[in-house]
Design an enzyme around this catalytic site. Structure first.
Site, PDB file in Angstrom:
ATOM      1  N   GLY A   1      25.713   1.662  11.837  1.00 12.06           N
ATOM      2  CA  GLY A   1      25.598   3.119  11.877  1.00 12.06           C
ATOM      3  C   GLY A   1      26.748   3.877  12.513  1.00 12.06           C
TER       4      GLY A   1
ATOM      5  N   ASP B   1      25.500   5.307  17.221  1.00 11.45           N
ATOM      6  CA  ASP B   1      25.238   6.470  16.376  1.00 11.45           C
ATOM      7  C   ASP B   1      24.063   7.297  16.890  1.00 11.45           C
ATOM      8  OD1 ASP B   1      23.405   4.483  15.786  1.00 11.45           O
ATOM      9  OD2 ASP B   1      23.570   4.655  13.609  1.00 11.45           O
TER      10      ASP B   1
ATOM     11  N   ASP C   1      17.115   6.460  19.708  1.00 11.03           N
ATOM     12  CA  ASP C   1      15.812   6.990  19.306  1.00 11.03           C
ATOM     13  C   ASP C   1      14.800   6.695  20.417  1.00 11.03           C
ATOM     14  OD1 ASP C   1      13.558   7.832  17.954  1.00 11.03           O
ATOM     15  OD2 ASP C   1      13.579   6.253  16.464  1.00 11.03           O
TER      16      ASP C   1
ATOM     17  N   LYS D   1      17.687  11.309  20.597  1.00  9.73           N
ATOM     18  CA  LYS D   1      16.427  11.990  20.294  1.00  9.73           C
ATOM     19  C   LYS D   1      15.631  12.261  21.566  1.00  9.73           C
ATOM     20  CE  LYS D   1      15.770  10.371  15.563  1.00  9.73           C
ATOM     21  NZ  LYS D   1      14.857   9.675  14.632  1.00  9.73           N
TER      22      LYS D   1
ATOM     23  N   VAL E   1      16.902  11.566  10.716  1.00  9.63           N
ATOM     24  CA  VAL E   1      18.157  12.146  10.221  1.00  9.63           C
ATOM     25  C   VAL E   1      18.998  11.102   9.494  1.00  9.63           C
ATOM     26  CG1 VAL E   1      18.284  13.967  11.980  1.00  9.63           C
ATOM     27  CG2 VAL E   1      19.297  11.733  12.459  1.00  9.63           C
TER      28      VAL E   1
ATOM     29  N   ASP F   1      21.670   5.977   8.023  1.00  9.32           N
ATOM     30  CA  ASP F   1      21.101   5.687   6.709  1.00  9.32           C
ATOM     31  C   ASP F   1      19.591   5.826   6.645  1.00  9.32           C
ATOM     32  OD1 ASP F   1      20.777   3.246   8.369  1.00  9.32           O
ATOM     33  OD2 ASP F   1      19.850   2.479   6.528  1.00  9.32           O
TER      34      ASP F   1
ATOM     35  N   ARG G   1      24.750   7.060   4.188  1.00  4.85           N
ATOM     36  CA  ARG G   1      25.779   6.859   5.222  1.00  4.85           C
ATOM     37  C   ARG G   1      27.055   7.634   4.915  1.00  4.85           C
ATOM     38  NH1 ARG G   1      24.077   2.617   8.551  1.00  4.85           N
ATOM     39  NH2 ARG G   1      23.025   0.867   7.556  1.00  4.85           N
TER      40      ARG G   1
HETATM   41  P1  IMP Z   1      15.921   2.754  19.100  1.00 12.67           P
HETATM   42  O1  IMP Z   1      15.990   1.314  19.514  1.00 12.67           O
HETATM   43  O2  IMP Z   1      14.515   3.215  18.891  1.00 12.67           O
HETATM   44  O3  IMP Z   1      16.661   3.659  20.047  1.00 12.67           O
HETATM   45  O4  IMP Z   1      16.543   2.870  17.652  1.00 12.67           O
HETATM   46  C1  IMP Z   1      17.833   2.603  17.432  1.00 12.67           C
HETATM   47  C2  IMP Z   1      18.194   2.393  15.975  1.00 12.67           C
HETATM   48  O5  IMP Z   1      17.232   2.866  15.029  1.00 12.67           O
HETATM   49  C3  IMP Z   1      19.430   3.200  15.718  1.00 12.67           C
HETATM   50  O6  IMP Z   1      20.584   2.469  16.100  1.00 12.67           O
HETATM   51  C4  IMP Z   1      19.341   3.444  14.238  1.00 12.67           C
HETATM   52  O7  IMP Z   1      19.898   2.362  13.534  1.00 12.67           O
HETATM   53  C5  IMP Z   1      17.867   3.532  13.953  1.00 12.67           C
HETATM   54  N1  IMP Z   1      17.420   4.934  13.893  1.00 12.67           N
HETATM   55  C6  IMP Z   1      16.646   5.589  14.780  1.00 12.67           C
HETATM   56  N2  IMP Z   1      16.421   6.856  14.420  1.00 12.67           N
HETATM   57  C7  IMP Z   1      17.091   7.034  13.252  1.00 12.67           C
HETATM   58  C8  IMP Z   1      17.260   8.165  12.381  1.00 12.67           C
HETATM   59  O8  IMP Z   1      16.746   9.282  12.582  1.00 12.67           O
HETATM   60  N3  IMP Z   1      18.024   7.954  11.277  1.00 12.67           N
HETATM   61  C9  IMP Z   1      18.610   6.763  10.994  1.00 12.67           C
HETATM   62  N4  IMP Z   1      18.493   5.683  11.798  1.00 12.67           N
HETATM   63  C10 IMP Z   1      17.735   5.820  12.911  1.00 12.67           C
HETATM   64 MG    MG Z   2      22.505   1.869  15.120  1.00 10.32          MG
END
Ligand code: IMP
Ligand code: MG
Length: 176
Positions: A45, A100, A103, A131, A153, A159, A165
């Protein structure tokens, strides 16, 4: 705009993204002059963000790329993520992780824990997006380009099932 089966609308314009990245680049150069930082980019990403950010870095620095590979473990515990591709010696180095989007914050927490084991001189994060979810649990990073709501997003490297992307702007899902 339809991507696969969902509608998306413009959320952050290319020009806003580029202006913010130029600011962050300046800030990083000021903070890391004479520190020869090593940027560790989390694929896939962050590839576009990293490519644009690095061109605003005019101090001595290096860049490398890593990835989390998900594979089915032998145990019934399910999916295990393994950090792959770390080829640089990061002991005593000033590390800046390039991501990138944060979340839930789980991926970043794991990344920070994995890298701490190598005893870097310092360890900071630059993320394009963060986020609310992870802001709410108190996660804070040295450099965040944009704080956003919890909606999905795409674009600018991000993606939806590998699509989107290539978009120059960041788009947000439209709730029908
Ligand atoms: P986390 O571990 O929940 O913080 O998620 C991290 C990964 O989930 C990011 O590196 C992204 O690859 C994917 N991700 C989370 N939210 C989004 C989004 O809104 N769009 C695209 N990819 C996302
Ligand atoms: Mg990522």
């Amino acid at each position: 705009m339809l991507v696969k089966d969902r509608n998306f609308k413009i959320f952050i314009h290319e020009s806003q993204i580029q202006n913010r990245i130029a600011q962050l680049g300046k800030q990083i150069c000021a903070d890391y002059a004479d520190k020869n930082p090593l940027f560790i980019v989390i694929l896939n990403g962050a590839f576009i963000f990293a490519a644009d950010l690095i061109r605003h870095i005019d101090i001595d620095s290096e860049i490398t790329f890593v990835k989390y590979s998900s594979y089915e473990g032998m145990e019934s515990t399910g999916v295990v993520d393994e950090l792959i591709g770390l080829d640089a010696d990061i002991r005593e180095r000033h590390i800046i992780i390039v991501e990138d989007i944060v979340d839930s914050g789980m991926t970043m927490r794991e990344m920070l824990d994995d890298l701490k084991k190598y005893s870097p001189a310092s360890l900071e994060v630059v993320t394009l997006l963060q986020k609310e979810k992870s802001i709410a649990i108190g996660q804070k990073f040295r450099y965040t380009a944009f704080q956003i709501s919890n909606e999905f997003v795409i674009g600018y490297g991000l993606d939806y099932d590998q699509k989107g992307r290539n978009l120059k702007d960041i788009y947000i899902v439209e709730n029908e």
